[in-house]
Write an enzyme that holds these catalytic residues in place. Structure first.
Site, short mmCIF file in Angstrom:
data_model
loop_
_atom_site.label_atom_id
_atom_site.label_comp_id
_atom_site.label_asym_id
_atom_site.label_seq_id
_atom_site.Cartn_x
_atom_site.Cartn_y
_atom_site.Cartn_z
CD1 TRP A 101 -2.09 -2.17 1.98
CD2 TRP A 101 -2.95 -1.35 0.08
NE1 TRP A 101 -3.10 -3.01 1.57
CE2 TRP A 101 -3.63 -2.54 0.41
CE3 TRP A 101 -3.30 -0.66 -1.08
CZ2 TRP A 101 -4.67 -3.05 -0.38
CZ3 TRP A 101 -4.33 -1.16 -1.86
CH2 TRP A 101 -5.00 -2.33 -1.51
CG ASP A 171 -3.11 3.96 4.31
OD1 ASP A 171 -4.09 3.75 5.05
OD2 ASP A 171 -2.90 3.33 3.26
CE LYS A 195 -8.62 -3.05 3.86
NZ LYS A 195 -7.43 -2.39 3.40
C1 LIG Z 1 -7.02 -1.86 2.14
C2 LIG Z 1 -5.99 -0.81 2.22
C3 LIG Z 1 -5.92 0.22 1.27
C4 LIG Z 1 -6.83 0.30 0.07
O1 LIG Z 1 -8.11 0.61 0.46
P1 LIG Z 1 -9.27 0.92 -0.59
O2 LIG Z 1 -10.30 1.55 0.28
O3 LIG Z 1 -9.69 -0.38 -1.16
O4 LIG Z 1 -8.73 1.83 -1.61
C5 LIG Z 1 -4.96 1.20 1.44
N1 LIG Z 1 -4.11 1.16 2.48
C6 LIG Z 1 -4.15 0.19 3.40
C7 LIG Z 1 -3.18 0.21 4.54
C8 LIG Z 1 -5.08 -0.83 3.30
O5 LIG Z 1 -5.12 -1.80 4.23
#
Ligand SMILES: *Cc1c(COP(=O)(O)O)cnc(C)c1O
Length: 360
Positions: A101, A171, A195
């Site tokens: 990511w 993030d 998540k």
């Molecule tokens: C799942 C995830 C993403 C991507 O998320 P989307 O909402 O599907 O774009 C980005 N960063 C992390 C750390 C993730 O776990």
């Protein structure tokens, strides 16, 4: 009805209590005569839902007044572009690459300016967090970027990098609301909610107000300007209303259960049960450096692909689902987010012990 123990990395398990409440309110939300899915985002009743949600996440995370909370669409991935478009004043930023990511965000940023890799753990398949105490950060960098919890590899920053005074962008998709955070240490915190918070379809962006500007990168779409979203309290266009409503319920559930301090205690307990077993097992092994282990995503292997597949198959049949590791790493991964009850982890470990005996 029978519910499984769902170890999915996302979309993931939600608190049963929240789902039941939503079911009760499905046809008639608080006397409105309609479902939240059916109501205008400009209505008084929805206004209360979104305002409550914001107030509750502010309370949970103790968000200072000079930060805006935005409820946006496009998921976490959309932010990979929105961040450089809005924050790259000097068109230069530093990225710490600790997994897929972070790498995706890094690659996206390169389309908008000079993205510099400050550190990486790619040399050992992202199984650790690199030393971030003295990074080659230069004065002209607009920000330093991290992915705080690496969902796929199962590592987590236990201390934030030394950004040498630069703004930190994080993030937090897979560790969102899993423990208390000091928001003032960050310039931007953002996470996809599917998540650890709610249903898919939304990203929450917590951003320091001075970073919300008009002079963004030329060509930035109106929808991707933080200013557009902030000026309109996340209601520039139709927001993901139902997702906001469920997230709001999860915030209330967290507040009722002791907030983020209590969540941290519980998450540490849950993770310890699994890691202690992995450390004592002769069959299963954790895959990341101990001091960098995530509390949320726990990858493990047997060292034998056929045995891994057998384990995943038998676990699924026993009601422990979505334990297959990410397609790029193989093995297994148990995601044990806030809503995974401690019994789920205890029973998983019992099942693993039994499997170990049978396959010794
Ligand atoms: C799942 C995830 C993403 C991507 O998320 P989307 O909402 O599907 O774009 C980005 N960063 C992390 C750390 C993730 O776990």
């Amino acid at each position: 009805m029978s519910r499984v123990y769902n170890f999915s990395a996302g979309p993931a398990v939600l608190p049963e209590e929240v789902l039941k409440e939503a079911a009760d309110e499905m046809l008639d939300y608080k006397g409105s005569g309609m479902s939240v899915m059916e109501m205008s985002h400009r209505s008084k009743v929805f206004d209360e839902i979104i305002k409550d949600a914001e107030a509750d996440i502010r309370k949970l995370m103790n968000i200072p007044d000079n930060y805006k909370v935005l409820f946006l669409q496009g998921g976490a991935s959309q932010q990979f572009a929105a961040i450089p478009m809005n924050l790259m004043k000097n068109k230069k930023a530093g990225y710490i690459v600790t997994g897929q990511w972070a790498k995706k965000a890094f690659q996206e940023a390169k389309m908008y300016g000079e993205a510099v890799e400050l550190a990486s753990s790619a040399d050992e398949t992202f199984s650790y967090i690199p030393d971030c105490s003295d990074l080659p950060i230069t004065d002209d960098m607009d920000y330093v970027y991290i992915c705080e919890n690496n969902t796929i590899y199962g590592t987590k920053f236990k201390t934030l990098p030394n950004t040498k005074g630069k703004d930190l962008v994080a993030d937090v998709s897979s560790c969102f609301l899993s423990e208390p955070v000091d928001v003032s240490k960050y310039a931007v915190i953002y996470g996809g909610v599917q998540k650890n918070v709610g249903p898919a379809g939304m990203v929450i962006v917590i951003i320091r107000e001075d970073l919300i500007r008009d002079d963004v990168l030329e060509g930035t779409p109106t929808m991707l300007k933080y200013k557009t979203q902030a000026d309109n309290d996340s209601l520039y266009n139709t927001p993901p209303c139902y997702t906001i409503y469920i997230c709001g319920k999860v915030f209330k559930w967290l507040l009722k259960n002791g907030g983020l301090e209590a969540m941290k205690d519980l998450n540490e307990k849950k993770a310890k049960i699994l890691y202690d077993y992995l450390d004592s097992s002769k069959l299963f092994k954790g895959t990341v450096r101990k001091e960098d282990r995530s509390l949320m995503n726990v990858p493990f292997v047997t060292g034998n692909e056929e045995l891994d597949a057998k384990f995943v198959k038998e676990a699924t049949a026993a009601g422990f689902v979505n334990l297959k590791g990410h397609r790029t790493v193989g093995g297994m991964r148990a995601s044990i987010y806030n809503a995974m009850p401690i019994e789920g982890v205890e029973k998983l470990v019992e099942f693993m012990k039994k499997f170990e005996e049978e396959n010794a």
